[in-house]
Design a protein around this motif. Structure first.
Motif, PDB file in Angstrom:
ATOM      1  N   UNK A 141       0.750  -1.323  -0.081  1.00 15.86           N
ATOM      2  CA  UNK A 141      -0.102   0.248  -0.097  1.00 15.86           C
ATOM      3  C   UNK A 141       0.943   1.152  -0.004  1.00 15.86           C
ATOM      4  N   UNK A 142       2.048   1.158   0.796  1.00 13.98           N
ATOM      5  CA  UNK A 142       2.789   2.688   0.924  1.00 13.98           C
ATOM      6  C   UNK A 142       3.464   2.479  -0.570  1.00 13.98           C
ATOM      7  N   UNK A 143       3.851   1.383  -1.035  1.00 18.58           N
ATOM      8  CA  UNK A 143       4.544   1.708  -2.391  1.00 18.58           C
ATOM      9  C   UNK A 143       3.706   2.236  -3.639  1.00 18.58           C
ATOM     10  N   UNK A 144       2.537   1.755  -3.563  1.00 16.60           N
ATOM     11  CA  UNK A 144       1.414   2.217  -4.478  1.00 16.60           C
ATOM     12  C   UNK A 144       1.098   3.606  -4.274  1.00 16.60           C
ATOM     13  N   UNK A 145       1.331   4.110  -3.127  1.00 19.27           N
ATOM     14  CA  UNK A 145       1.147   5.656  -2.757  1.00 19.27           C
ATOM     15  C   UNK A 145       2.036   6.331  -3.270  1.00 19.27           C
ATOM     16  N   UNK A 146       3.235   6.060  -3.185  1.00 19.74           N
ATOM     17  CA  UNK A 146       4.460   6.649  -3.474  1.00 19.74           C
ATOM     18  C   UNK A 146       4.541   6.685  -5.061  1.00 19.74           C
ATOM     19  N   UNK A 147       4.061   5.507  -5.686  1.00 21.30           N
ATOM     20  CA  UNK A 147       4.380   5.535  -7.287  1.00 21.30           C
ATOM     21  C   UNK A 147       3.388   6.270  -7.805  1.00 21.30           C
ATOM     22  N   UNK A 148       2.046   6.239  -7.173  1.00 25.31           N
ATOM     23  CA  UNK A 148       0.875   6.885  -7.667  1.00 25.31           C
ATOM     24  C   UNK A 148       1.318   8.450  -7.787  1.00 25.31           C
ATOM     25  N   UNK A 149       1.803   9.096  -6.554  1.00 25.78           N
ATOM     26  CA  UNK A 149       2.055  10.367  -6.487  1.00 25.78           C
ATOM     27  C   UNK A 149       3.126  10.901  -7.394  1.00 25.78           C
ATOM     28  N   UNK A 150       4.303  10.256  -7.302  1.00 26.23           N
ATOM     29  CA  UNK A 150       5.445  10.582  -8.027  1.00 26.23           C
ATOM     30  C   UNK A 150       5.529  10.361  -9.414  1.00 26.23           C
ATOM     31  N   UNK A 151       4.504   9.657 -10.028  1.00 25.88           N
ATOM     32  CA  UNK A 151       4.465   9.619 -11.545  1.00 25.88           C
ATOM     33  C   UNK A 151       3.235   9.769 -11.908  1.00 25.88           C
ATOM     34  N   UNK A 152       2.017  10.571 -11.042  1.00 26.75           N
ATOM     35  CA  UNK A 152       0.986  10.869 -11.361  1.00 26.75           C
ATOM     36  C   UNK A 152       0.042  10.035 -12.086  1.00 26.75           C
ATOM     37  N   UNK A 153       0.032   8.630 -11.221  1.00 23.48           N
ATOM     38  CA  UNK A 153      -0.628   7.489 -11.949  1.00 23.48           C
ATOM     39  C   UNK A 153      -2.278   7.834 -11.406  1.00 23.48           C
ATOM     40  N   UNK A 154      -3.006   7.905 -12.449  1.00 22.27           N
ATOM     41  CA  UNK A 154      -4.509   8.139 -11.991  1.00 22.27           C
ATOM     42  C   UNK A 154      -5.271   7.067 -11.555  1.00 22.27           C
ATOM     43  N   UNK A 155      -6.303   6.900 -11.095  1.00 20.64           N
ATOM     44  CA  UNK A 155      -7.247   5.843 -10.723  1.00 20.64           C
ATOM     45  C   UNK A 155      -7.107   5.247  -9.420  1.00 20.64           C
ATOM     46  N   UNK A 156      -7.892   4.355  -9.068  1.00 11.42           N
ATOM     47  CA  UNK A 156      -7.749   3.641  -7.853  1.00 11.42           C
ATOM     48  C   UNK A 156      -6.786   2.522  -7.861  1.00 11.42           C
ATOM     49  N   UNK A 157      -5.750   2.731  -7.068  1.00 14.28           N
ATOM     50  CA  UNK A 157      -4.743   1.683  -7.097  1.00 14.28           C
ATOM     51  C   UNK A 157      -5.152   0.017  -7.193  1.00 14.28           C
ATOM     52  N   UNK A 158      -6.382  -0.028  -6.630  1.00 18.23           N
ATOM     53  CA  UNK A 158      -6.397  -1.578  -6.548  1.00 18.23           C
ATOM     54  C   UNK A 158      -7.355  -1.913  -7.735  1.00 18.23           C
ATOM     55  N   UNK A 159      -7.723  -1.215  -8.516  1.00 18.92           N
ATOM     56  CA  UNK A 159      -8.456  -1.363  -9.909  1.00 18.92           C
ATOM     57  C   UNK A 159      -7.518  -2.227 -10.592  1.00 18.92           C
ATOM     58  N   UNK A 160      -7.824  -3.164 -11.317  1.00 16.70           N
ATOM     59  CA  UNK A 160      -7.136  -4.212 -11.982  1.00 16.70           C
ATOM     60  C   UNK A 160      -6.018  -3.432 -12.908  1.00 16.70           C
ATOM     61  N   UNK A 161      -6.695  -2.484 -13.741  1.00 17.90           N
ATOM     62  CA  UNK A 161      -5.875  -1.846 -14.797  1.00 17.90           C
ATOM     63  C   UNK A 161      -4.618  -1.211 -14.180  1.00 17.90           C
ATOM     64  N   UNK A 162      -5.085  -0.479 -13.035  1.00 12.56           N
ATOM     65  CA  UNK A 162      -4.082   0.696 -12.191  1.00 12.56           C
ATOM     66  C   UNK A 162      -3.060  -0.290 -11.623  1.00 12.56           C
ATOM     67  N   UNK A 163      -3.406  -1.412 -11.045  1.00 11.42           N
ATOM     68  CA  UNK A 163      -2.587  -2.140 -10.614  1.00 11.42           C
ATOM     69  C   UNK A 163      -1.504  -2.849 -11.657  1.00 11.42           C
ATOM     70  N   UNK A 164      -2.009  -3.117 -12.559  1.00 13.33           N
ATOM     71  CA  UNK A 164      -1.133  -3.755 -13.514  1.00 13.33           C
ATOM     72  C   UNK A 164      -0.144  -2.719 -14.122  1.00 13.33           C
TER      73      UNK A 164
END
Ligand code: SF4
Length: 349
Positions: A141-164
């Motif tokens: 969960x922590x790594x998902x947060x860092x990556x989403x913020x740093x790389x501007x990844x949109x969408x809920x991190x647990x959604x299959x496409x976002x997780x991929x």
């Protein structure tokens, strides 16, 4: 511009060596048993909560053979209070499998670890990186947060496409060497600087290339799930006591509180009738809310005081638990809190 993978990992490794955490009790060892134990305990649980459990668990089960040889009740007792009890059951199953199928040695690769009970892809990678320095990507969960913020990844991190997308990103960022420090750096950054609320961007080694920071979107990333109201269930639990002990039942291994000791659940009148105590006075105490992964429980404790231990307490699956053992018995935290001080409450009735 986002950081190049090599610059991302180099900054993180340098930061970890100077500012990361180095004194956690499991960091003094590369023993896969200790690494595995800490990683499983840390899933969904904070470091400060895990530390005393980790120490007590190791005193009781110093190696994988000792854990494999323990009874399910002993493991449940050592795990009680940590929550997410399927983790404790899987831990035990995993230890037994390591002894039975691998001669008591953890298989030394993330891919082989992932085949064991209770070890998902990210946990397997973390164990392999810390124990053997393997180049394997983690994504908790922590790594998902860092990556989403740093790389501007949109969408809920647990959604299959976002997780991929996040897994692909995590793989692409792995350094050529020093994977243990890099993995620890990612974990430390997410736990200490890039926190859920009020990230400390001014101290962050990734700040210069962080999209969330550049766009002032730290509060929006990662995106939350579209919320639906949580399901709430209600249940009553009978606290039957003589002021010295309390009736508890061992739950079946699967399901909520599997393998733990819990006061009987059900309608008070029916429970009392089943115990041969029909018509005995009882008192409903203030309900307590408790959140599980998929629902919220509104638990109503029902106190019933007796002069002596009822004979029905001796039926299979039931125990008359001395109140002085409440602090150490395999009780879910919710009931441990309720049962502490029950002697005083019982006397007052
Ligand atoms: S700059 Fe801020 S938001 Fe970006 S990774 Fe660092 S702590 Fe997180």
């Amino acid at each position: 511009m986002p950081a190049l993978p090599s610059a991302f990992s180099a900054r993180l490794i340098a930061w970890q060596k100077n500012h990361g955490r180095h004194d956690l009790p499991w960091q003094c060892s590369r023993d896969p048993y200790r690494v595995w134990l800490s990683e499983v305990m840390l899933q969904q649980t904070q470091v400060a909560t895990v530390i005393p459990y980790y120490r007590r668990f190791l005193e009781r089960f110093p190696d994988v053979a000792a854990l494999a040889a323990a009874s399910p009740a002993a493991v449940a007792e050592a795990w009680a209070g940590l929550g997410y009890y399927s983790r404790g059951r899987n831990l035990h199953r995993c230890a037994r499998q390591v002894v039975a199928d691998h001669g008591g040695r953890f298989p030394a690769s993330a891919a082989a670890l992932e085949a064991l009970p209770g070890i998902g892809r990210s946990t397997a990678a973390a164990i392999a990186a810390f124990a053997w320095g393997e180049r394997a990507a983690i994504l908790d969960g922590n790594v998902k947060r860092v990556l989403c913020r740093h790389f501007g990844v949109e969408g809920w991190p647990e959604a299959a496409a976002v997780k991929k997308t996040l897994w692909a990103l995590a793989e692409s960022l792995l350094p050529a060497a020093d994977c243990g420090a890099y993995t620890q750096g990612l974990m430390d950054l997410g736990a200490t600087l890039c926190t859920r609320r009020r990230p400390d961007c001014s101290a962050c080694p990734l700040a210069a290339t962080c999209i969330a920071r550049q766009e002032g979107r730290q509060g929006e990333l990662p995106a939350g799930r579209q919320r639906t109201a949580p399901v709430e269930k209600a249940a009553s639990f009978l606290l039957l006591t003589d002021g010295r002990g309390v009736l508890v039942e061992r739950r079946p291994p699967a399901g909520i509180w599997g393998g733990l000791l819990v006061p009987p659940e059900g309608e008070p009148e029916a429970l009392l009738a089943d115990l041969g105590l029909a018509g005995h006075p009882w008192q409903a105490l203030a309900p307590v809310r408790h959140s599980f992964t998929h629902f919220r429980l509104l638990a109503t404790p029902v106190l019933c005081r007796l002069a002596s231990v009822p004979s029905a307490a001796a039926r299979p699956g039931r125990e008359w638990l001395p109140l002085e053992r409440v602090g150490t018995a395999a009780l879910p935290a919710l009931f441990r809190r309720l049962l502490v001080g029950l002697g005083d409450v019982g006397e007052a009735l």
